[in-house]
Write a protein that holds these residues in place. Sequence first.
Motif, PDB file in Angstrom:
ATOM      1  N   GLN A  78     -20.819 -87.324 -18.414  1.00 55.51           N
ATOM      2  CA  GLN A  78     -21.358 -88.612 -17.968  1.00 55.51           C
ATOM      3  C   GLN A  78     -21.396 -88.676 -16.446  1.00 55.51           C
ATOM      4  N   ALA A  79     -20.334 -88.151 -15.809  1.00 57.56           N
ATOM      5  CA  ALA A  79     -20.287 -88.151 -14.343  1.00 57.56           C
ATOM      6  C   ALA A  79     -21.408 -87.301 -13.767  1.00 57.56           C
ATOM      7  N   ASP A  80     -21.701 -86.171 -14.427  1.00 58.39           N
ATOM      8  CA  ASP A  80     -22.803 -85.323 -13.973  1.00 58.39           C
ATOM      9  C   ASP A  80     -24.122 -86.091 -14.003  1.00 58.39           C
ATOM     10  N   MET A  81     -24.287 -86.913 -15.044  1.00 60.39           N
ATOM     11  CA  MET A  81     -25.501 -87.724 -15.140  1.00 60.39           C
ATOM     12  C   MET A  81     -25.497 -88.824 -14.087  1.00 60.39           C
ATOM     13  N   ASP A  82     -24.342 -89.442 -13.870  1.00 62.63           N
ATOM     14  CA  ASP A  82     -24.235 -90.531 -12.901  1.00 62.63           C
ATOM     15  C   ASP A  82     -24.484 -90.059 -11.473  1.00 62.63           C
ATOM     16  N   PHE A  83     -24.056 -88.829 -11.172  1.00 60.09           N
ATOM     17  CA  PHE A  83     -24.125 -88.336  -9.798  1.00 60.09           C
ATOM     18  C   PHE A  83     -25.171 -87.236  -9.618  1.00 60.09           C
ATOM     19  N   ASP A  84     -26.180 -87.215 -10.485  1.00 63.31           N
ATOM     20  CA  ASP A  84     -27.148 -86.114 -10.433  1.00 63.31           C
ATOM     21  C   ASP A  84     -28.095 -86.196  -9.250  1.00 63.31           C
ATOM     22  N   ASP A  85     -28.085 -87.315  -8.516  1.00 62.18           N
ATOM     23  CA  ASP A  85     -28.971 -87.458  -7.356  1.00 62.18           C
ATOM     24  C   ASP A  85     -28.171 -87.534  -6.058  1.00 62.18           C
ATOM     25  N   ALA A  86     -27.058 -86.812  -6.026  1.00 61.12           N
ATOM     26  CA  ALA A  86     -26.200 -86.839  -4.833  1.00 61.12           C
ATOM     27  C   ALA A  86     -26.938 -86.269  -3.627  1.00 61.12           C
ATOM     28  N   PRO A  87     -26.749 -86.868  -2.444  1.00 62.87           N
ATOM     29  CA  PRO A  87     -27.327 -86.308  -1.219  1.00 62.87           C
ATOM     30  C   PRO A  87     -26.826 -84.874  -1.001  1.00 62.87           C
ATOM     31  N   PRO A  88     -27.666 -83.994  -0.497  1.00 64.64           N
ATOM     32  CA  PRO A  88     -27.262 -82.589  -0.310  1.00 64.64           C
ATOM     33  C   PRO A  88     -25.997 -82.417   0.516  1.00 64.64           C
ATOM     34  N   GLU A  89     -25.796 -83.304   1.498  1.00 62.23           N
ATOM     35  CA  GLU A  89     -24.626 -83.127   2.360  1.00 62.23           C
ATOM     36  C   GLU A  89     -23.320 -83.469   1.644  1.00 62.23           C
ATOM     37  N   PHE A  90     -23.398 -84.064   0.451  1.00 59.35           N
ATOM     38  CA  PHE A  90     -22.201 -84.354  -0.325  1.00 59.35           C
ATOM     39  C   PHE A  90     -21.771 -83.162  -1.187  1.00 59.35           C
ATOM     40  N   GLU A  91     -22.621 -82.172  -1.310  1.00 59.70           N
ATOM     41  CA  GLU A  91     -22.346 -81.048  -2.196  1.00 59.70           C
ATOM     42  C   GLU A  91     -21.698 -79.880  -1.459  1.00 59.70           C
TER      43      GLU A  91
ATOM     44  N   GLU B 222     -23.673 -99.101 -10.458  1.00 57.78           N
ATOM     45  CA  GLU B 222     -25.079 -99.132 -10.877  1.00 57.78           C
ATOM     46  C   GLU B 222     -25.227 -98.671 -12.326  1.00 57.78           C
ATOM     47  N   ARG B 223     -24.571 -97.574 -12.661  1.00 50.00           N
ATOM     48  CA  ARG B 223     -24.676 -97.044 -14.029  1.00 50.00           C
ATOM     49  C   ARG B 223     -24.067 -98.019 -15.033  1.00 50.00           C
ATOM     50  N   GLN B 224     -22.945 -98.640 -14.632  1.00 45.49           N
ATOM     51  CA  GLN B 224     -22.313 -99.608 -15.525  1.00 45.49           C
ATOM     52  C   GLN B 224     -23.220-100.809 -15.762  1.00 45.49           C
ATOM     53  N   ARG B 225     -23.862-101.293 -14.690  1.00 52.78           N
ATOM     54  CA  ARG B 225     -24.800-102.405 -14.847  1.00 52.78           C
ATOM     55  C   ARG B 225     -25.975-102.020 -15.732  1.00 52.78           C
ATOM     56  N   GLU B 226     -26.437-100.771 -15.577  1.00 55.62           N
ATOM     57  CA  GLU B 226     -27.549-100.298 -16.398  1.00 55.62           C
ATOM     58  C   GLU B 226     -27.161-100.219 -17.858  1.00 55.62           C
ATOM     59  N   ARG B 227     -25.945 -99.714 -18.120  1.00 52.89           N
ATOM     60  CA  ARG B 227     -25.491 -99.624 -19.515  1.00 52.89           C
ATOM     61  C   ARG B 227     -25.321-101.017 -20.129  1.00 52.89           C
ATOM     62  N   GLU B 228     -24.784-101.933 -19.347  1.00 44.74           N
ATOM     63  CA  GLU B 228     -24.614-103.301 -19.853  1.00 44.74           C
ATOM     64  C   GLU B 228     -25.969-103.949 -20.137  1.00 44.74           C
TER      65      GLU B 228
END
Length: 314
Positions: free
Chosen positions: A203-216, A283-289
């Motif tokens: 789930q975390a992989d899905m939540d953070f799949d658009d991480a900025p490159p500098e975070f990786e 954001e993901r929690q709001r989307e799921r709700e």
Amino acid sequence: MNRTNRSFFVRFVNLLLNDATYVLDEGLSKFPKIHDLQVKLKDPNLPSQDREKAEEDLRTAEAQATSYMQLANETVGMMKLFTTTITDSFTMPEIVHRLAGMLDYNLDILTGPKSKTLKVENPEKYFFNPKTLLPELVDIYLNLRKSTAFIEAVAADGRSYSPTTMETTARILSSKGLKPPEDLQAWHELSEQIYQAKLSLDQADMDFDDAPPEFEDPIMGIIMDDPVILPSRHVVDRSTIVQHLLSDPKDPYTRQPMTVDDIVPDDELRERIRKWKEEKRRERQRERERKEREVEGDEGGHKGGQADKMDLGE
């Protein structure tokens, strides 16, 4: 644990892991060859020259298997002992993922489809007893079962971890009487914890799949938890560089000598990553709700429609 002791235990456990990985791999890898040679030598029509060559190859493989398995049994025994007495040393960030990967890989070898290739005549002559080795590997898992870091490391092992392997291991332990009921229960509980951790990581992989490159982390390709700056000014996660320095005391970018004392925490980037993760989770929690409310609304409308039809029918 102060920094000096920590550094000592990291090096000690790393060397123990190196030894365990090497001797288990070398020892277990000899059995498929021994199996094939034993089958080959049963052929009465095998030409004498081929038979002599096969017998020589068999003697060589048997000698190697015997030597490596003796060392493997001793090393696994030490790991079982030390994971009981110095548990925290095996769950440090720079160690725990390597440990989990090694355990998962060998558990799969002993209980998965590849286990069929380990069947040889008189395995005891090579000091190979799966009914002893498997429970000892399981003991290492159980010794570390209270560590969240270990559970998450096993769950994150994309190469060898499988819920099926955990279930198969439980069946073997039970059917062969290799573990008492309390250990079997502990294994079932640990397996479920790892499975739930795997779901959370996915789930975390899905939540953070658009991480900025500098975070990786540029070496491991994961989102950094503790970014640090190297002497070369490149930024990597602390666990990445510490693990790298255990086997190669050089900056991975410039190849200049360095130690862990040369790294500088990137506090500003770490805080940015933390805040970004928190916002993404919200954001993901709001989307799921929102989706749950839509589903509930659809179900309510469907029930209301059915009630209207019933009223009309009356």
